[in-house]
Design an enzyme around this catalytic site. Structure first.
Site, PDB file in Angstrom:
ATOM      1  CB  ILE A   1     -18.425  -3.057  -2.499  1.00 52.51           C
ATOM      2  CG1 ILE A   1     -18.604  -3.944  -3.741  1.00 52.51           C
ATOM      3  CG2 ILE A   1     -17.917  -3.875  -1.314  1.00 52.51           C
ATOM      4  CD1 ILE A   1     -19.590  -5.072  -3.607  1.00 52.51           C
TER       5      ILE A   1
ATOM      6  CG  ASP B   1      -2.179   0.826   1.011  1.00 61.87           C
ATOM      7  OD1 ASP B   1      -3.267   0.235   0.919  1.00 61.87           O
ATOM      8  OD2 ASP B   1      -2.075   2.075   0.927  1.00 61.87           O
TER       9      ASP B   1
ATOM     10  CG  ASN C   1      -7.710  -4.163  -3.940  1.00 66.85           C
ATOM     11  OD1 ASN C   1      -8.915  -4.194  -4.153  1.00 66.85           O
ATOM     12  ND2 ASN C   1      -7.175  -3.375  -3.009  1.00 66.85           N
TER      13      ASN C   1
ATOM     14  CB  THR D   1     -15.288   0.399  -0.238  1.00 61.33           C
ATOM     15  OG1 THR D   1     -15.778   1.002  -1.443  1.00 61.33           O
ATOM     16  CG2 THR D   1     -15.362  -1.118  -0.332  1.00 61.33           C
TER      17      THR D   1
ATOM     18  CE1 TYR E   1     -12.836   2.934 -10.521  1.00 60.88           C
ATOM     19  CE2 TYR E   1     -15.064   2.360 -11.202  1.00 60.88           C
ATOM     20  CZ  TYR E   1     -13.946   2.115 -10.427  1.00 60.88           C
ATOM     21  OH  TYR E   1     -13.927   1.039  -9.557  1.00 60.88           O
TER      22      TYR E   1
END
Length: 257
Positions: free
Chosen positions: A187, A36, A89, A189, A154
C-alpha cells in the site's frame, strides 16, 4: 451514511491508513476519536475531519501504555457516551535478518504491534459489552499469512494479531461484538517507502510483484475498514480480509509476454 451516529476510535490516525480511515469514517457519519503518539499529525487529521463538517477528538497516545488506553476510553465515553468501533491501526515495520535483531527491537515492535491491540480490546470490550454491540478491526498484514525473508519480526507480530482476533471474536460473539483482522499488502504509505529504501528501489517497483500490477491505496484499505465497521458486515466475525492485489494468492506459472 454507513456508520452514522457511531463513535469510533482510530489509533495511529495521524498518517497513512489510519488517517485515511479516520477521515472516511467521519465522512460516513461517525464521530472519530483519533489517537497518535505524534500530536501534530494527529491534530492535522482532526482538523481535516472538522473542516469537512465532521465531529472528532484527538488524544495523544502511546498504545503500549495501559494508562494511556484508560485515558482514551474515559475521554471518549465522557464526551461521546459510547464506543461502537475500534480500529487498532497503530504499528511499526522492521526489515532485518533474525540474527541481527536485538531483543530490544523485538520487544519494542511486539509491544506496539501486539500489546497495543491487546490493550485496546481489553479496555474497549467492556464498553461494547454494555452496549451489546460493537465492531473491532485489527490491522495485520499479508506478511502475517506467509513467510518472507527479512520480515521474521514483523510477520510474527502480524501473525499473532490474526489469531488473537479470531480467539477474541469467539469469546465475544455471544455479545454481538464482531472482531476481524485486515491484511494489507503493498500500500502507498511510509512503510512501503521504507521497504523500498532498504531494497534500494523505488516504491513503485514493488508493483511488479502484484498480480494487479499496481500498489494499493490507503483509501482502498479504509473502504474495507468501513465495511467491517458498518452493519453491512453484521454476520462477519473472526475472519481475515486480505487487501493485497492478489499477492498472497500465489504467483503465475507462466511469465506474461
Amino acid at each position: 451514511m454507513e456508520v452514522e451516529g457511531k463513535v469510533a476510535i482510530v489509533t495511529g490516525g495521524g498518517t497513512g491508513i489510519g488517517k485515511e480511515t479516520a477521515v472516511t469514517l467521519a465522512k460516513e457519519g461517525a464521530t472519530v476519536v483519533v489517537t497518535d503518539v505524534n500530536e501534530e499529525s494527529g491534530k492535522n487529521t482532526i482538523n481535516e475531519i472538522e473542516e469537512n463538517g465532521g465531529q472528532s477528538l484527538f488524544v495523544k497516545q502511546d498504545v503500549t501504555s495501559e494508562e494511556d488506553w484508560r485515558t482514551v476510553v474515559a475521554k471518549t465515553v465522557n464526551q461521546f457516551h459510547s464506543i461502537d468501533i475500534l480500529f487498532n491501526n497503530a504499528g511499526i515495520f522492521v526489515i532485518k535478518p533474525l540474527v541481527e535483531t536485538e531483543v530490544e527491537e523485538w520487544n519494542h515492535l511486539m509491544n506496539i504491534n501486539v500489546t497495543g491491540p491487546f490493550l485496546g480490546m481489553k479496555h474497549v470490550l467492556p464498553i461494547m459489552q454494555k452496549n451489546k454491540s460493537g465492531s473491532i478491526i485489527n490491522s495485520s498484514s499479508n506478511a502475517g499469512l506467509f513467510g518472507a525473508a527479512g520480515l521474521s519480526l514483523y510477520s510474527a507480530s502480524k501473525g499473532a494479531i490474526r489469531i488473537l482476533s479470531k480467539s477474541v471474536a469467539m469469546e465475544y460473539a455471544s455479545h454481538n461484538i464482531r472482531i476481524n483482522s485486515i491484511h494489507p499488502g503493498y500500500i502507498k504509505t511510509q512503510m512501503i517507502e521504507y521497504a523500498a529504501q532498504v531494497a534500494n528501489k523505488q516504491a513503485e517497483d514493488q508493483s511488479s510483484l502484484v498480480p494487479l500490477k499496481r500498489l494499493g491505496t490507503t483509501q482502498e484499505v479504509a473502504n474495507m475498514v468501513l465495511y467491517l465497521a458498518s452493519e453491512k458486515s453484521s454476520y462477519v466475525t473472526g475472519s481475515e480480509f486480505v487487501i493485497d492485489g492478489g499477492v498472497s494468492s500465489g504467483h503465475s506459472v507462466w511469465e506474461e509476454e
